[in-house]
Design a protein around this motif. Sequence first.
Motif, PDB file in Angstrom:
ATOM      1  N   LEU A 152       0.721  -0.994  -0.084  1.00  0.00           N
ATOM      2  CA  LEU A 152       0.752   0.225  -0.277  1.00  0.00           C
ATOM      3  C   LEU A 152       0.405   1.127   0.094  1.00  0.00           C
ATOM      4  CD1 LEU A 152      -2.382  -0.807   2.720  1.00  0.00           C
ATOM      5  CD2 LEU A 152      -3.291  -1.432   0.283  1.00  0.00           C
ATOM      6  N   SER A 153       1.670   1.499  -0.856  1.00  0.00           N
ATOM      7  CA  SER A 153       3.084   2.280  -0.588  1.00  0.00           C
ATOM      8  C   SER A 153       1.904   3.993  -0.887  1.00  0.00           C
ATOM      9  CB  SER A 153       3.510   1.856  -2.478  1.00  0.00           C
ATOM     10  OG  SER A 153       3.375   1.585  -3.489  1.00  0.00           O
ATOM     11  N   SER A 154       0.639   3.689  -2.315  1.00  0.00           N
ATOM     12  CA  SER A 154       0.110   4.842  -2.348  1.00  0.00           C
ATOM     13  C   SER A 154      -1.046   4.998  -1.551  1.00  0.00           C
ATOM     14  CB  SER A 154      -0.570   4.956  -3.301  1.00  0.00           C
ATOM     15  OG  SER A 154       0.745   4.565  -4.678  1.00  0.00           O
ATOM     16  N   GLY A 155      -0.887   4.252  -0.087  1.00  0.00           N
ATOM     17  CA  GLY A 155      -2.127   4.419   0.499  1.00  0.00           C
ATOM     18  C   GLY A 155      -3.405   3.800   0.249  1.00  0.00           C
ATOM     19  N   LEU A 156      -4.327   4.546   0.140  1.00  0.00           N
ATOM     20  CA  LEU A 156      -5.770   3.380   0.172  1.00  0.00           C
ATOM     21  C   LEU A 156      -5.911   3.900  -1.358  1.00  0.00           C
ATOM     22  CD1 LEU A 156      -8.034   4.099   3.049  1.00  0.00           C
ATOM     23  CD2 LEU A 156      -6.824   2.342   2.709  1.00  0.00           C
ATOM     24  N   LEU A 157      -5.626   5.386  -2.348  1.00  0.00           N
ATOM     25  CA  LEU A 157      -5.371   5.192  -3.477  1.00  0.00           C
ATOM     26  C   LEU A 157      -5.926   4.259  -4.297  1.00  0.00           C
ATOM     27  CD1 LEU A 157      -6.323   7.568  -5.523  1.00  0.00           C
ATOM     28  CD2 LEU A 157      -3.482   7.438  -5.945  1.00  0.00           C
ATOM     29  N   THR A 158      -4.736   3.108  -4.009  1.00  0.00           N
ATOM     30  CA  THR A 158      -4.672   1.515  -5.166  1.00  0.00           C
ATOM     31  C   THR A 158      -6.611   0.461  -4.814  1.00  0.00           C
ATOM     32  OG1 THR A 158      -3.275   1.099  -4.057  1.00  0.00           O
ATOM     33  CG2 THR A 158      -2.539   2.550  -5.556  1.00  0.00           C
ATOM     34  N   PRO A 159      -6.408   0.612  -3.359  1.00  0.00           N
ATOM     35  CA  PRO A 159      -7.276  -0.724  -3.266  1.00  0.00           C
ATOM     36  C   PRO A 159      -9.017   0.108  -3.842  1.00  0.00           C
ATOM     37  CG  PRO A 159      -5.747  -0.615  -1.291  1.00  0.00           C
ATOM     38  CD  PRO A 159      -5.393   0.599  -2.365  1.00  0.00           C
ATOM     39  N   VAL A 160      -8.219   1.514  -3.786  1.00  0.00           N
ATOM     40  CA  VAL A 160     -10.354   1.805  -3.322  1.00  0.00           C
ATOM     41  C   VAL A 160     -10.086   2.219  -4.999  1.00  0.00           C
ATOM     42  CG1 VAL A 160     -11.694   4.694  -3.608  1.00  0.00           C
ATOM     43  CG2 VAL A 160     -10.111   3.831  -1.275  1.00  0.00           C
ATOM     44  N   LEU A 161      -9.216   2.561  -5.897  1.00  0.00           N
ATOM     45  CA  LEU A 161      -9.397   2.536  -6.949  1.00  0.00           C
ATOM     46  C   LEU A 161      -9.490   1.490  -7.825  1.00  0.00           C
ATOM     47  CD1 LEU A 161      -9.300   4.566  -9.856  1.00  0.00           C
ATOM     48  CD2 LEU A 161      -6.480   4.467  -9.824  1.00  0.00           C
ATOM     49  N   SER A 162      -8.668   0.272  -7.659  1.00  0.00           N
ATOM     50  CA  SER A 162      -8.742  -0.881  -7.850  1.00  0.00           C
ATOM     51  C   SER A 162     -10.399  -1.687  -8.074  1.00  0.00           C
ATOM     52  CB  SER A 162      -7.742  -1.897  -7.033  1.00  0.00           C
ATOM     53  OG  SER A 162      -7.779  -1.701  -6.228  1.00  0.00           O
ATOM     54  N   PHE A 163     -10.838  -1.350  -6.550  1.00  0.00           N
ATOM     55  CA  PHE A 163     -11.835  -1.561  -6.116  1.00  0.00           C
ATOM     56  C   PHE A 163     -13.428  -1.010  -7.286  1.00  0.00           C
ATOM     57  CE2 PHE A 163     -16.289  -1.828  -4.109  1.00  0.00           C
ATOM     58  CZ  PHE A 163     -16.570  -2.125  -3.871  1.00  0.00           C
ATOM     59  N   GLY A 164     -12.572   0.237  -7.031  1.00  0.00           N
ATOM     60  CA  GLY A 164     -14.017   0.982  -8.704  1.00  0.00           C
ATOM     61  C   GLY A 164     -13.498   0.257  -9.134  1.00  0.00           C
TER      62      GLY A 164
END
Length: 249
Positions: A5-17
């Motif tokens: 999670l080097s970019s914080g929650l950005l990548t999990p949220v974007l990938s989920f979207g």
Amino acid sequence: MINHLSSGLLTPVLSFGLSFVGCAVGLSSTARSRLYDGRARRLWLWMGALSIGGVGIWVMHFVAMLGFTVSTGEIRYDLPLTLVSLLLAVVVVAAGLFLVDRGAGRPVALLAGGGLTGVGVASMHYLGMRAVDTAVPIAYDPWLVALSVVIGVLAATAALWLTWTVRSALGGIFAAAVMALAVSGMHYTGMAAMQVAGAAMHDDHGTAGSGDGLTAEELVAPLVVVLTVSMLALVTVAILARAPREIRA
């Protein structure tokens, strides 16, 4: 040394979207397939497989990988293996959809399709990880790997059941959210299984990594753009197309 999670929650949220959108369009396509017969029905099922497998699963995986870093240097991706993982994701989802469609949604067909698709999706995940050059030897916790496969099978079975049973728009939104959550859960469980197995490897200049392959930005950005355009085309077709029953009505 490994950071998911080097970019914080950005990548999990974007990938989920993105996974949610892909699964939603896939659900719409498979629902539309039931209004057709023959070649048109198969075409809609393939469109569903492209949406769910290509965007809902594969794009989710590699967008989430944008947040994956190792402290030893830049991560690079082997292009042929990455493209094979994309093809695998679409093909195994298509196999599951056609099995369930042929079996008219019966439990045996759902279990067979879910098992095949789930193992295939897990294989796609680890093939995608095999394409990654992290500059350090990577090992996997076998128990977490097994858990990720179990999650993949359960998620695939639930997804196939939802593609067959969902009828309403609200139900489709809920189903797409469940599918995206399950795909994300499988991905991050598989990522949690990763362990550094040894010291970093160095090239002749003493820096980590061989320099071969593409960076995450070079690889993911063009493919995401292509698949996103394809998704928009699918959405447009789904909106404009009229099934024979609708035309008669």
